[in-house]
Design a protein around this motif. Structure first.
Motif, PDB file in Angstrom:
ATOM      1  N   ARG A   1       0.983  -1.322   0.153  1.00 16.79           N
ATOM      2  CA  ARG A   1       0.156   0.312  -0.222  1.00 16.79           C
ATOM      3  C   ARG A   1       0.828   1.560   0.005  1.00 16.79           C
ATOM      4  NH1 ARG A   1      -4.530   0.241   4.086  1.00 16.79           N
ATOM      5  NH2 ARG A   1      -2.398   0.823   5.674  1.00 16.79           N
ATOM      6  N   LEU A   2       2.134   1.210   0.784  1.00 17.88           N
ATOM      7  CA  LEU A   2       3.247   2.273   0.555  1.00 17.88           C
ATOM      8  C   LEU A   2       3.486   2.688  -0.655  1.00 17.88           C
ATOM      9  CD1 LEU A   2       4.842   2.230   4.028  1.00 17.88           C
ATOM     10  CD2 LEU A   2       2.542   3.441   3.928  1.00 17.88           C
ATOM     11  N   GLN A   3       3.576   1.590  -1.306  1.00 23.67           N
ATOM     12  CA  GLN A   3       5.036   1.325  -3.142  1.00 23.67           C
ATOM     13  C   GLN A   3       2.929   1.835  -3.364  1.00 23.67           C
ATOM     14  OE1 GLN A   3       7.787   1.178  -3.282  1.00 23.67           O
ATOM     15  NE2 GLN A   3       7.413   0.960  -5.205  1.00 23.67           N
ATOM     16  N   GLU A   4       2.230   2.033  -3.255  1.00 27.38           N
ATOM     17  CA  GLU A   4       1.134   2.182  -4.402  1.00 27.38           C
ATOM     18  C   GLU A   4       1.144   3.548  -4.299  1.00 27.38           C
ATOM     19  OE1 GLU A   4      -2.031   0.001  -3.988  1.00 27.38           O
ATOM     20  OE2 GLU A   4      -1.613  -1.572  -4.288  1.00 27.38           O
ATOM     21  N   GLN A   5       1.075   4.239  -3.047  1.00 27.49           N
ATOM     22  CA  GLN A   5       0.757   6.221  -2.460  1.00 27.49           C
ATOM     23  C   GLN A   5       1.771   6.175  -3.165  1.00 27.49           C
ATOM     24  OE1 GLN A   5       0.788   5.780   1.628  1.00 27.49           O
ATOM     25  NE2 GLN A   5      -1.572   5.340   1.654  1.00 27.49           N
ATOM     26  N   LYS A   6       3.132   5.667  -2.765  1.00 31.56           N
ATOM     27  CA  LYS A   6       4.280   5.875  -2.930  1.00 31.56           C
ATOM     28  C   LYS A   6       4.270   5.788  -5.176  1.00 31.56           C
ATOM     29  CE  LYS A   6       9.509   5.498  -3.826  1.00 31.56           C
ATOM     30  NZ  LYS A   6      10.423   5.537  -3.517  1.00 31.56           N
ATOM     31  N   GLU A   7       3.969   5.122  -5.754  1.00 29.76           N
ATOM     32  CA  GLU A   7       4.146   6.120  -7.155  1.00 29.76           C
ATOM     33  C   GLU A   7       3.183   6.548  -7.956  1.00 29.76           C
ATOM     34  OE1 GLU A   7       2.835   1.950  -8.363  1.00 29.76           O
ATOM     35  OE2 GLU A   7       5.011   0.934  -7.976  1.00 29.76           O
ATOM     36  N   ALA A   8       1.486   6.418  -6.922  1.00 30.85           N
ATOM     37  CA  ALA A   8       1.026   7.690  -7.241  1.00 30.85           C
ATOM     38  C   ALA A   8       1.120   9.009  -6.605  1.00 30.85           C
ATOM     39  CB  ALA A   8      -0.691   7.287  -6.263  1.00 30.85           C
ATOM     40  N   GLU A   9       1.902   9.076  -6.053  1.00 31.42           N
ATOM     41  CA  GLU A   9       2.216  10.338  -5.900  1.00 31.42           C
ATOM     42  C   GLU A   9       2.997  11.388  -6.568  1.00 31.42           C
ATOM     43  OE1 GLU A   9       4.001  10.439  -1.570  1.00 31.42           O
ATOM     44  OE2 GLU A   9       1.916  10.906  -0.595  1.00 31.42           O
TER      45      GLU A   9
END
Length: 95
Positions: free
Chosen positions: A68-76
């Motif tokens: 989930r943190l990786q997805e948030q990082k990629e979205a940002e």
């Protein structure tokens, strides 16, 4: 299975997401039957499958958090910057 475990052993220990993702893929392959497992409990593949299952049992929650943190990082990284709200358009605070 051996090739996937070699990949797992070669992953940078600082890249938790990559390591846990590969562990998840190995676990999914074992559980789905995509990776052949002999039935003999003495067989090394059975021992490795049991080990992977044990490791996954203790790390799966961590994997989903890191994912989930990786997805948030990629979205940002792909998101457009949002301008801060204009202070003049804000309603005054009521006390």
């Amino acid at each position: 299975l051996i090739n996937r475990l070699r990949e797992f052993a070669a992953i940078d220990s600082e890249d938790h997401y990559a390591a846990l993702t590969l562990l998840k893929e190995i676990q999914d392959g074992i559980q789905s039957g995509a990776m052949a497992q002999p039935s003999s409990p003495i067989d090394l593949r059975s021992i490795v499958a049991a080990l992977v299952d044990s490791v996954w049992h203790y790390t799966f929650m961590y994997y989903f958090r890191v994912a989930r943190l990786q997805e948030q990082k990629e979205a940002e990284e792909t998101a457009q910057p949002v301008a801060p709200p204009d202070q003049a358009n804000r309603a005054p605070n009521s006390k």
